[in-house]
Write an enzyme that holds these catalytic residues in place. Structure first.
Site, PDB file in Angstrom:
ATOM      1  N   ASP A  81     -38.864 -35.842  68.187  1.00 50.30           N
ATOM      2  CA  ASP A  81     -39.625 -36.937  68.568  1.00 50.30           C
ATOM      3  C   ASP A  81     -39.381 -37.817  69.673  1.00 50.30           C
ATOM      4  O   ASP A  81     -38.432 -38.711  69.278  1.00 50.30           O
ATOM      5  CB  ASP A  81     -40.405 -37.566  67.264  1.00 50.30           C
ATOM      6  CG  ASP A  81     -41.639 -38.542  67.500  1.00 50.30           C
ATOM      7  OD1 ASP A  81     -41.678 -38.918  68.650  1.00 50.30           O
ATOM      8  OD2 ASP A  81     -42.108 -39.104  66.552  1.00 50.30           O
ATOM      9  N   ILE A 103     -47.016 -27.274  80.228  1.00 54.27           N
ATOM     10  CA  ILE A 103     -46.115 -27.277  81.548  1.00 54.27           C
ATOM     11  C   ILE A 103     -44.884 -26.947  80.995  1.00 54.27           C
ATOM     12  O   ILE A 103     -43.964 -26.338  81.759  1.00 54.27           O
ATOM     13  CB  ILE A 103     -46.397 -28.636  82.159  1.00 54.27           C
ATOM     14  CG1 ILE A 103     -47.856 -28.922  82.713  1.00 54.27           C
ATOM     15  CG2 ILE A 103     -45.369 -28.627  83.081  1.00 54.27           C
ATOM     16  CD1 ILE A 103     -47.942 -30.325  83.025  1.00 54.27           C
ATOM     17  N   PRO A 136     -54.270 -26.813  76.929  1.00 50.72           N
ATOM     18  CA  PRO A 136     -55.028 -27.417  75.668  1.00 50.72           C
ATOM     19  C   PRO A 136     -55.100 -28.715  75.781  1.00 50.72           C
ATOM     20  O   PRO A 136     -56.024 -29.338  75.517  1.00 50.72           O
ATOM     21  CB  PRO A 136     -54.089 -26.833  74.580  1.00 50.72           C
ATOM     22  CG  PRO A 136     -53.372 -25.729  74.904  1.00 50.72           C
ATOM     23  CD  PRO A 136     -52.864 -26.133  76.456  1.00 50.72           C
ATOM     24  N   TYR A 166     -53.943 -43.814  78.106  1.00 47.57           N
ATOM     25  CA  TYR A 166     -53.306 -42.677  78.674  1.00 47.57           C
ATOM     26  C   TYR A 166     -52.976 -43.040  80.097  1.00 47.57           C
ATOM     27  O   TYR A 166     -51.744 -42.887  80.730  1.00 47.57           O
ATOM     28  CB  TYR A 166     -54.127 -41.423  78.434  1.00 47.57           C
ATOM     29  CG  TYR A 166     -53.460 -39.996  79.278  1.00 47.57           C
ATOM     30  CD1 TYR A 166     -52.605 -39.587  78.642  1.00 47.57           C
ATOM     31  CD2 TYR A 166     -53.989 -39.990  80.739  1.00 47.57           C
ATOM     32  CE1 TYR A 166     -51.804 -38.490  79.261  1.00 47.57           C
ATOM     33  CE2 TYR A 166     -53.460 -38.835  81.015  1.00 47.57           C
ATOM     34  CZ  TYR A 166     -52.221 -38.113  80.645  1.00 47.57           C
ATOM     35  OH  TYR A 166     -51.752 -37.096  81.164  1.00 47.57           O
TER      36      TYR A 166
HETATM   37  P1  NAD Z   1     -49.274 -29.908  76.028  1.00 47.17           P
HETATM   38  O1  NAD Z   1     -50.295 -30.644  74.746  1.00 47.17           O
HETATM   39  O2  NAD Z   1     -49.697 -28.385  76.342  1.00 47.17           O
HETATM   40  O3  NAD Z   1     -47.756 -29.912  75.684  1.00 47.17           O
HETATM   41  C1  NAD Z   1     -47.200 -31.181  75.375  1.00 47.17           C
HETATM   42  C2  NAD Z   1     -46.228 -30.764  74.307  1.00 47.17           C
HETATM   43  O4  NAD Z   1     -45.589 -32.004  74.182  1.00 47.17           O
HETATM   44  C3  NAD Z   1     -46.416 -30.153  72.958  1.00 47.17           C
HETATM   45  O5  NAD Z   1     -45.816 -29.241  72.749  1.00 47.17           O
HETATM   46  C4  NAD Z   1     -46.431 -31.318  72.055  1.00 47.17           C
HETATM   47  O6  NAD Z   1     -46.051 -30.699  70.686  1.00 47.17           O
HETATM   48  C5  NAD Z   1     -45.283 -32.180  72.648  1.00 47.17           C
HETATM   49  N1  NAD Z   1     -45.227 -33.681  72.168  1.00 47.17           N
HETATM   50  C6  NAD Z   1     -46.350 -34.259  71.762  1.00 47.17           C
HETATM   51  N2  NAD Z   1     -45.941 -35.466  71.543  1.00 47.17           N
HETATM   52  C7  NAD Z   1     -44.570 -35.221  71.334  1.00 47.17           C
HETATM   53  C8  NAD Z   1     -43.684 -36.112  70.876  1.00 47.17           C
HETATM   54  N3  NAD Z   1     -43.666 -37.429  70.461  1.00 47.17           N
HETATM   55  N4  NAD Z   1     -42.189 -35.762  70.784  1.00 47.17           N
HETATM   56  C9  NAD Z   1     -41.898 -34.554  71.561  1.00 47.17           C
HETATM   57  N5  NAD Z   1     -42.894 -33.810  71.707  1.00 47.17           N
HETATM   58  C10 NAD Z   1     -44.115 -34.147  71.907  1.00 47.17           C
HETATM   59  O7  NAD Z   1     -49.707 -30.510  77.195  1.00 47.17           O
HETATM   60  P2  NAD Z   1     -49.568 -30.108  78.823  1.00 47.17           P
HETATM   61  O8  NAD Z   1     -51.050 -30.047  79.303  1.00 47.17           O
HETATM   62  O9  NAD Z   1     -48.460 -29.320  78.682  1.00 47.17           O
HETATM   63  O10 NAD Z   1     -48.830 -31.670  79.178  1.00 47.17           O
HETATM   64  C11 NAD Z   1     -47.419 -31.879  79.468  1.00 47.17           C
HETATM   65  C12 NAD Z   1     -47.472 -33.411  80.279  1.00 47.17           C
HETATM   66  O11 NAD Z   1     -48.239 -33.206  81.524  1.00 47.17           O
HETATM   67  C13 NAD Z   1     -47.951 -34.402  79.446  1.00 47.17           C
HETATM   68  O12 NAD Z   1     -47.271 -35.601  79.727  1.00 47.17           O
HETATM   69  C14 NAD Z   1     -49.413 -34.896  80.116  1.00 47.17           C
HETATM   70  O13 NAD Z   1     -49.744 -36.204  79.939  1.00 47.17           O
HETATM   71  C15 NAD Z   1     -49.222 -34.349  81.383  1.00 47.17           C
HETATM   72  N6  NAD Z   1     -50.132 -34.040  82.197  1.00 47.17           N
HETATM   73  C16 NAD Z   1     -51.104 -33.156  81.891  1.00 47.17           C
HETATM   74  C17 NAD Z   1     -52.173 -32.667  82.656  1.00 47.17           C
HETATM   75  C18 NAD Z   1     -53.296 -31.763  82.128  1.00 47.17           C
HETATM   76  O14 NAD Z   1     -54.447 -31.587  82.764  1.00 47.17           O
HETATM   77  N7  NAD Z   1     -52.939 -30.891  81.100  1.00 47.17           N
HETATM   78  C19 NAD Z   1     -52.501 -33.479  83.720  1.00 47.17           C
HETATM   79  C20 NAD Z   1     -51.662 -34.433  84.092  1.00 47.17           C
HETATM   80  C21 NAD Z   1     -50.595 -34.685  83.188  1.00 47.17           C
END
Ligand code: NAD
Length: 263
Positions: free
Chosen positions: A67, A19, A199, A163
């Protein structure tokens, strides 16, 4: 057509993938200056390459390794944008869903702590420092968007207790901040994505059975795409949403409104 984020200084955490990256692309197309921040320096470098060719002319695109669970690093991230004239928009999006996160009886305490540190404290630090910047620069229409999740609003018998709890905290925190700073022109909303084709989730769904257990509840029968979230974030970041505040902004394909889906 006027770009919707022209000249706005925007920070996106977790901008190297999913996202966050799709949102960085949309923000840059809409004329925003974007600080792409992520803990992973390698993927961040690759993400920057993807973004460069798609940004509007003249926008500033920079990266920052941070981070979000470390306050000094979050402060440094916000300070970076201070030199651009202060923060207009922060999208606190970085989050993790740990493979060892499970039910209440068997989730290890260190996984609980790690999840809260990134998903809750990370958002808290981002809000704290960005709101300070918005106030000190007297921004008149600033926007904070914090990524929650539909799991903060619905129960699931496929638990990820740390989570789910963390996302509930994000919604409560965002709502309170929204009310505190509305008179200073700062809006705070939570983005609540449904289950997505990124992912973060798909790595968990490694069998057809696991995927089917979810898609059966999705009215459209498919997972959402990251870009469908990004377009909603552009709306929340821009003045198009000037009277949208304190919301759990669901972008879930109707999942939370559904009982039985069509065959
Ligand atoms: P993703 O894993 O593709 O991307 C997450 C990014 O966050 C990665 O680039 C990772 O390196 C970075 N990250 C992880 N730990 C970190 C830290 N300590 N400091 C800085 N960066 C950090 O995930 P996504 O699916 O794009 O999810 C983004 C957000 O959306 C998250 O908060 C997730 O919980 C939320 N979300 C995702 C889904 C889903 O189905 N994918 C659904 C609901 C909510």
């Amino acid at each position: 057509m006027v770009a919707r984020l022209q000249g706005k200084n925007c920070i996106i955490t977790g901008a190297a993938g999913g996202i966050g990256l799709e949102t960085a692309i949309q923000f840059a197309k809409e004329g925003a200056n974007v600080l792409m921040s992520d803990v992973n320096a390698n993927t961040l470098r690759m993400a920057l390459e993807q973004l460069k060719s798609r940004a509007a002319k003249g926008v500033r695109i920079e990266t920052n390794v941070c981070d979000v669970s470390k306050e000094d690093q979050v402060k440094a991230m916000v300070d970076h944008v201070e030199s651009w004239g202060g923060v207009d928009v922060i999208f606190n999006n970085a989050g993790i869903m740990h493979p060892k996160d499970d039910g209440v009886l068997n989730t290890p305490e260190n996984i609980w702590d790690l999840t809260q540190d990134i998903n809750v404290k990370g958002v808290y630090y981002g809000c704290k420092h960005a709101i300070k910047s918005m106030l000190s620069n007297k921004k008149k229409s600033a926007s904070v968007i914090n990524t929650g999740s539909f799991v903060a609003l619905m129960g699931a018998a496929t638990p990820q207790i740390a989570y789910t709890t963390s996302k509930g905290a994000v919604l409560a925190m965002s709502r309170e901040l929204a009310i505190c700073y509305a008179k200073q022109g700062i809006r705070v909303n939570s983005l609540c994505p449904g289950p997505l084709n990124t992912p973060l989730l798909q790595e968990f769904l490694d069998t057809e059975e696991k995927a089917l257990r979810r898609t059966i509840h999705l009215p459209s029968g498919r997972f959402g795409e990251a870009i469908e979230q990004a377009k909603a974030v552009v709306f929340l970041a821009s003045d198009d949403s000037s009277y949208v505040n304190g919301q759990d902004f669901l972008v879930d394909g109707g999942l939370t409104k559904s009982y039985v889906t069509s065959l």
